[in-house]
Structure formats: C-alpha cells, structure tokens
Design a protein around this motif. Structure first.
Motif, short mmCIF file in Angstrom:
data_model
loop_
_atom_site.label_atom_id
_atom_site.label_comp_id
_atom_site.label_asym_id
_atom_site.label_seq_id
_atom_site.Cartn_x
_atom_site.Cartn_y
_atom_site.Cartn_z
N LEU A 284 14.13 -11.80 31.15
CA LEU A 284 12.80 -11.78 31.75
C LEU A 284 12.82 -12.49 33.10
CD1 LEU A 284 9.51 -12.40 29.84
CD2 LEU A 284 9.90 -13.53 32.01
N LEU A 285 13.51 -13.63 33.18
CA LEU A 285 13.61 -14.37 34.44
C LEU A 285 14.41 -13.60 35.48
CD1 LEU A 285 14.17 -17.99 33.08
CD2 LEU A 285 12.10 -17.11 34.19
N ARG A 286 15.47 -12.93 35.04
CA ARG A 286 16.26 -12.11 35.96
C ARG A 286 15.39 -11.02 36.58
NH1 ARG A 286 22.16 -10.92 33.04
NH2 ARG A 286 23.12 -12.93 33.62
N LYS A 287 14.61 -10.35 35.76
CA LYS A 287 13.75 -9.28 36.26
C LYS A 287 12.69 -9.83 37.20
CE LYS A 287 10.92 -5.34 34.82
NZ LYS A 287 9.89 -5.60 35.85
N ALA A 288 12.08 -10.95 36.82
CA ALA A 288 11.04 -11.55 37.65
C ALA A 288 11.61 -11.99 39.00
CB ALA A 288 10.42 -12.74 36.92
N PHE A 289 12.81 -12.54 38.98
CA PHE A 289 13.47 -12.97 40.22
C PHE A 289 13.72 -11.77 41.12
CE2 PHE A 289 17.26 -14.19 42.69
CZ PHE A 289 16.90 -15.46 43.15
N ALA A 290 14.28 -10.69 40.55
CA ALA A 290 14.56 -9.48 41.33
C ALA A 290 13.28 -8.87 41.87
CB ALA A 290 15.32 -8.47 40.47
N ASP A 291 12.24 -8.84 41.05
CA ASP A 291 10.96 -8.27 41.49
C ASP A 291 10.33 -9.11 42.60
OD1 ASP A 291 11.23 -6.25 39.65
OD2 ASP A 291 9.86 -7.12 38.17
N THR A 292 10.48 -10.42 42.51
CA THR A 292 9.94 -11.31 43.55
C THR A 292 10.58 -11.00 44.90
OG1 THR A 292 9.54 -13.07 41.94
CG2 THR A 292 9.65 -13.71 44.26
N LEU A 293 11.89 -10.78 44.90
CA LEU A 293 12.61 -10.55 46.15
C LEU A 293 12.30 -9.18 46.77
CD1 LEU A 293 16.09 -12.11 45.31
CD2 LEU A 293 14.08 -13.17 46.34
N LYS A 294 11.56 -8.35 46.02
CA LYS A 294 11.11 -7.06 46.55
C LYS A 294 9.61 -7.04 46.81
CE LYS A 294 12.95 -4.95 42.98
NZ LYS A 294 13.40 -3.93 42.01
N ASP A 295 8.94 -8.13 46.46
CA ASP A 295 7.49 -8.23 46.59
C ASP A 295 7.08 -8.27 48.07
OD1 ASP A 295 5.01 -10.06 46.99
OD2 ASP A 295 4.85 -9.46 44.88
#
Length: 340
Positions: A284-295
């Motif tokens: 979950l943290l990996r996905k959130a981190f990746a999504d943040t960097l595309k936000d």
C-alpha cells in the motif's frame, strides 16, 4: 454432496477472509500518523524531498493519515538507518529516509552498521541522483583546470563515510587524481553550504538536484560554481560542465566511477520501512509513494522549488540493493581500500 458443500464453504470463507484483511488494511491508517525519519538536518536535500512528499502522500493512502517528518542526523544518517531497523515498530507507521551509500558500508564490512540491507522493506526512490561538485567563487576553484592545478589539496565539506559527500570525492581522488582534503563531520548539506559560504571549506560534492534546489541563490548570482558532474550524460541545465568520466584514463578508473558513483547515485535517496512490516501495508505504501510522484499538485510544487523527479520503484530498489551483495570480491576489496 457433503464434500461439495464443504469445498464451497471453504472457498467462501477464504474470500471473506481476504475481503476482511483487505478492509482491515485499508482502514488501518485512518486517524494514524506516519513518521518519516530523515537522517540529516533540516534544510538539506533529503529533508526537502521528505517534507515535500509528506505534504502530499497522505492523500494517496486510504484513511488519509497525517505524515510528519522527524530529523535524526548523525554519522552520515547511520543513526537514523539503525533506528528504523532496530527500534521502530514494524507496523507501517515509520518510514526511513537516509543515504543509500550506507548499504555499501554493509557490503564493505564497515563498523557501525546494525542493519541487514536485505531485510528492509523498500518503498521507492524519488529521484536518481546525479552528483555534482560545487565550489564558492571565493575559493578560487571555478573550473576543473583550476582544481587540477591547485597547489594544495582543496577542502571539501562532508558528512560521514557512506554518504555521497564523503564517498564521491574519495572515488574521484582515486579515479582521476583531483587534489582534495575531506573535512567530515557536518550534520548535512545545509551545514556544508554554510561552511563554504563562511570560507571554512571550498565546497562539496552531492546530488545536483539537491544543490540546485537548496543553493539556488548562490548559483544564480555566480557566487557558487559547478565544476564537475558525475552522470553518464550532462544534465540538461549543465551542458558545459565537465563529466568525471572524461578524465578517467584506465579501465579501473571507469569502473570506479560507474559503480562507485553513477550506480550508487540511483539508490542515494531510498525510502524504507522496518523489516517485518505486514506485506499488505508495504504494498500500500509503495503504491501511495508511486502515485504521489505522479500527482499533478505534487509535481507543480516540486517544479516550483526545483526538485527533479526521476523515481525508482520499491521493487526496482530492492533488486538493486540485493545486487550489491553479488559484486566481484576483487572489486569490492579495491573499493574498500579507497573508502577506508
């Protein structure tokens, strides 16, 4: 018929269990606080990346937890790395952000390392570092020609063994023969900048992305000169700054720069969580981190403060770290000699 009913009930039970586990995971962070332990003092590049990411990442985690940054400087961020490994609870509420050079310290068998890099859970890297060496105009070192011609070793500010600030100059001295004297023990690059501006040291070597963001005024006014970059190709905004590889005259020198600087740069800024953290929370943290960097909102802020984003996923980071433990022992011995 009884066997069929049993199999159906078993399948339904597994599905319900999976659904309950998923719900539990997605509800876990509601009302929680995630702490990001940064191994350097406030105001430097690591701190800037961590705080910028922290302002946005909570939106991408179910439950929208609050994310705070705690600075834990010391020993080139080794104190923070050991803390996240040995002290922090494996509950997914503590992330560590320290320098990736510490992983090589373990490979080299250096003292003080109290972690096994192969057991951390890896979240990702926001940017692959391209190191640059910068000096104040007052130091007189405004080009590579002047650095090579220096009559005395040039004082370079550094943090501690295992940090880019220490290891890159050592590799450069061995590979291309630049005269330098490390002045180590600063708590972070913010302190090195202050020391350079006061004349205590001439400058330092660390990630260009960080330098550009945190020493922007000095660069824009010409008080700070970028004299060398270590990436395979010039940065788009440093088209005329010399590449370290262009001064390498032997195969060993080229390998030292490639492995000891360029490949190490890709893992300089890891975000990790404590070993034993439940796998579903790690994912979950990996996905959130990746999504943040595309936000888009995050990217707009990063662009405004000159933070480059060139990420490495948690899975890629994990494979890279594990690969360090498979390097040729002869090369490892040579690198150990250089970084002693």
């Amino acid at each position: 018929m009884r066997r069929i009913r049993f199999q159906i009930l078993a399948i339904v039970g597994l599905a319900l269990s999976f659904g309950a586990a998923r719900a539990t995971t997605h509800e876990f962070y509601k009302g929680k606080v995630i702490r990001v332990v940064v191994g350097f003092a406030a105001g430097g590049g690591f701190d800037t990346y961590a705080r910028t990411i922290a302002r946005h990442m909570g939106r991408h985690i179910p439950g929208n937890p609050t994310i705070i940054v705690e600075n834990m400087p010391g020993a080139g961020s080794l104190i923070a790395a050991n803390h996240v490994y040995r002290v922090a609870k494996p509950d997914g509420l503590t992330m560590g952000h320290f320098i990736g050079g510490l992983f090589m310290l373990q490979v080299l068998g250096k003292p003080g390392v109290e972690f096994d890099a192969r057991k951390f859970e890896y979240v990702g890297v926001p940017v692959k570092d391209n190191t640059a060496c910068v000096f104040t105009r007052a130091s007189g070192i405004t080009s590579m020609e002047k650095w090579f011609a220096a009559k005395i070793p040039i004082k370079i500010g550094a943090v501690a063994p295992g940090s880019t600030t220490d290891d890159v100059p050592k590799v450069l001295a061995a590979a291309i023969g630049v005269p330098l004297q490390l002045v180590t023990g600063y708590k972070g690059t913010a302190e090195i900048r202050l020391a350079a501006e006061s004349g205590e040291v001439a400058g330092g070597c660390w990630g260009w992305e960080s330098i550009r963001a945190t020493w922007r005024k000095g660069i824009e006014t010409g008080e700070v000169a970028v004299v060398l970059q270590t990436a395979p190709q010039p940065a788009s905004d440093l088209p005329n700054v010399s590449l370290a590889m262009s001064f390498a005259r032997t195969d060993e020198a080229r390998q030292l720069i490639r492995v000891g600087i360029q490949e190490a740069g890709a893992i300089t800024r890891p975000f990790v969580v404590t070993p034993g953290t439940p796998r579903d929370r790690v994912q979950l943290l990996r996905k959130a981190f990746a999504d943040t960097l595309k936000d888009s909102t995050f990217l707009a802020e990063a662009q405004k403060i000159k933070l480059d984003i060139d990420p490495l996923s948690g899975e890629e980071l994990e494979r890279t770290i594990h690969g360090l433990f498979k390097l040729d022992p002869v090369f490892i011995a040579r690198l150990k000699e250089i970084l002693k």
